[in-house]
Design an enzyme around this catalytic site. Structure first.
Site, short mmCIF file in Angstrom:
data_model
loop_
_atom_site.label_atom_id
_atom_site.label_comp_id
_atom_site.label_asym_id
_atom_site.label_seq_id
_atom_site.Cartn_x
_atom_site.Cartn_y
_atom_site.Cartn_z
CD GLU A 167 -4.27 -8.24 6.19
OE1 GLU A 167 -3.65 -7.56 7.01
OE2 GLU A 167 -4.77 -7.72 5.17
CB ILE A 186 -15.20 0.02 -1.72
CG1 ILE A 186 -14.91 -1.18 -2.62
CG2 ILE A 186 -16.67 0.40 -1.80
CD1 ILE A 186 -15.71 -2.42 -2.27
CD GLU A 243 -13.57 5.25 2.82
OE1 GLU A 243 -14.26 6.22 3.13
OE2 GLU A 243 -14.01 4.08 2.81
CE LYS A 248 -10.47 -5.56 5.45
NZ LYS A 248 -10.20 -6.46 4.30
CG ASP A 275 -8.87 -8.66 6.69
OD1 ASP A 275 -8.04 -7.80 7.00
OD2 ASP A 275 -9.64 -8.54 5.71
N GLY A 281 -10.59 -1.91 0.90
CA GLY A 281 -9.60 -1.35 -0.03
C GLY A 281 -10.03 -0.06 -0.70
CB VAL A 288 -0.98 0.00 1.20
CG1 VAL A 288 -1.90 1.20 1.13
CG2 VAL A 288 -1.80 -1.28 1.24
CB VAL A 327 -13.54 -0.97 5.79
CG1 VAL A 327 -14.69 -1.89 5.42
CG2 VAL A 327 -13.36 -0.94 7.30
#
Ligand code: NAP
Ligand code: HSE
Length: 457
Positions: free
Chosen positions: A215, A161, A154, A230, A226, A159, A39, A157
């Site tokens: 992950e 969206i 943001e 979320k 995971d 990615g 990321v 949760v």
């Protein structure tokens, strides 16, 4: 009025006005990135490649000043400015010119420790770390509030969206009744590959890891934790009450077999790992488990790494948010938008005004008090009277059966698949305990909840 806006952003010096439309400020907001993995690399790339439009839209120049990594000698496959990398977090936390700290390390510590230290030093924080938000959100929000800074998440949760912003903002006029989502890209990719290609679990997990979706410890994906983090975050925002990981009932996909997927298909269902949050009269229901969804449910068509979140608001009705739930650029897209919001707020001198939305305290319903339909696969003795014996146990525990199919028989054993009507979880669990003790039942092969029949369109 000639229709042109001549309003300058508050407190900003304008560098250029192009035909009266574009405003580019000379104000620079410095960012410290913690992490340059999947990321982090995406965030760095977007800020570099789209820097011009990002500057215009944010009204400030956003510059990456330092990047924390474990190994500064590692080849990262991208060009990085000289002197940008550091192995010492204090180069970021103690730099008074760094205004925003972007935490993309993963895991709880030191990520939480660094995010808290940044807020305490009056820096805004952006993170994609659901582990930290789902477990330590309360402490971080308290620090953000105390120091008047933003805490945005943001990317944590689903990615790429947008879902946290819409729940907090665009849907703020609604009482949210339900949030049901496919919120883990790895498991959705795996279930899709297993369903469509008939591939085995271990092989498709390796593929998801190679694609950068999983992950660091993929157990978090396949065992449902995971998704649980979320859905805890989404439930907290949707119902304005603090829901943490410990409140969520969690079951992963490790017990799902090719047989279950095939039976699901025959029965008109698709198997998905769902995060489910519902507000009911006696508390909020928050759970993660594999579920059989009717094939005509909007979530049943969500495949591969795609995620989707189905939201039911009392005013807006049914909504569905769909997109890539993991991966470098989709997740970075959400993170950079948060950086832009935080930068804009700092430049306008209004950070920290959108704080924690958990202003109520609602009980979380125990799992035994929830109700749903169930698919049950049993291996039983293949002789007369067996079905009657099993039906008796269910009836005795007030579990009503909707359908029973006997499929294959091999030697003296047969496979029975049953689907129940909607029944309380407690009744179902009591039945399973009794069935386990029946000599005619060789094995309870699997139990999968059936969801989404009321919401399907
Ligand atoms: P990643 O690829 O494992 O990258 C982690 C980065 O952090 C690496 O650059 C690593 O340095 C650095 N790092 C880790 N621990 C460190 C420490 N103690 N000190 C200094 N540097 C450290 O992780 P990722 O996939 O980018 O995920 C980052 C966060 O985003 C996680 O919270 C994850 O859950 C979340 N997220 C990921 C995705 C996705 O699709 N991957 C989607 C949504 C959210 P080195 O490079 O030197 O090892
Ligand atoms: N491992 C996570 C997933 C990354 O597969 O959805 C995005 O949070």
């Amino acid at each position: 009025m000639d229709g042109k806006r001549d309003v300058k952003p508050l407190g900003l010096e304008s560098l250029a006005y192009g035909k009266g439309e574009k405003v580019m400020s000379s104000k620079v907001i410095n960012v410290g990135l913690l992490g340059l993995g999947t990321v982090g690399r995406g965030v760095y790339r977007i800020l570099k490649e789209n820097g011009d439009v990002i500057g215009q839209r944010a009204g400030v120049v956003i510059r990456v000043k330092k990047v924390l990594v474990r190994d500064i000698a590692k080849n990262r496959g991208i060009e990085i400015e000289e002197g940008l990398l550091t192995g010492d977090v204090n180069d970021i936390l103690n730099d008074p010119d760094i205004d925003i700290v972007v935490e993309l390390l993963g895991g709880i510590n030191p990520a939480f420790e660094y995010a808290l230290a940044a807020l305490t030093r009056a820096k805004s924080v952006v993170t994609a770390n659901k582990d930290v938000i789902a477990v330590h959100g309360r402490e971080l929000f308290a620090a953000a509030d105390k120091h008047g800074r933003d805490l945005f998440f943001e990317g944590s949760v689903a990615g790429g969206i947008p879902i946290i912003g819409p729940l907090k903002d665009s849907l703020a006029a609604n009482r949210i009744r339900q949030v049901i989502g496919i919120v883990n890209g790895t498991t959705n990719y795996m279930l899709t590959r297993m369903s469509k290609e008939g591939l085995p679990f271990d092989e498709v997990l390796k593929e998801a890891q190679a694609l950068g979706y999983a992950e660091a410890d993929p157990a978090a994906d396949v065992e449902g934790f995971d998704s649980a983090r979320k859905i805890a975050i989404l439930a907290s925002i949707a119902f304005n009450t603090r829901v943490t990981l410990g409140d969520v009932y969690v079951e992963g996909i490790t017990r799902i077999t090719a047989e279950d997927i095939a039976y699901a298909g025959e029965l008109g269902f698709t198997v998905k790992l769902l995060g489910i949050a519902k507000e009911t009269a006696d508390g909020v229901e928050v759970r993660v488990h594999p579920a059989m969804l009717p094939k005509n449910h909007p979530l049943a068509a969500v495949n591969d790494v795609y995620n989707a979140i189905f939201v039911l608001g009392d005013a807006a009705g049914e909504l569905m948010f769909y997109g890539r739930g993991a991966g470098e650029l989709p997740t970075a897209s959400a993170v950079v938008a948060d950086i832009m919001n935080a930068a804009r707020n700092l430049s306008l001198n209004v950070p920290g005004i959108i704080g924690c939305t958990c202003f109520e305290e609602k009980p979380v319903k125990p799992m035994g008090a929830t109700s749903t339909r169930y698919y049950i696969r049993l291996r039983v003795s293949d002789r007369p009277g067996v079905l009657a014996g099993i039906a008796y146990v269910f009836g005795d525990n007030e579990v009503s059966l909707a359908s029973v199919i006997q499929k294959h028989s091999a030697g003296k054993a047969a496979e029975i698949v049953l689907v129940t009507h909607e029944v309380p979880e407690k009744n179902l669990q009591n039945s399973l305990k009794k069935l386990q003790d029946l000599p005619i039942v060789y094995q309870i092969s699997n139990v999968i909840r059936v969801e989404g029949e009321n919401e399907s369109s």
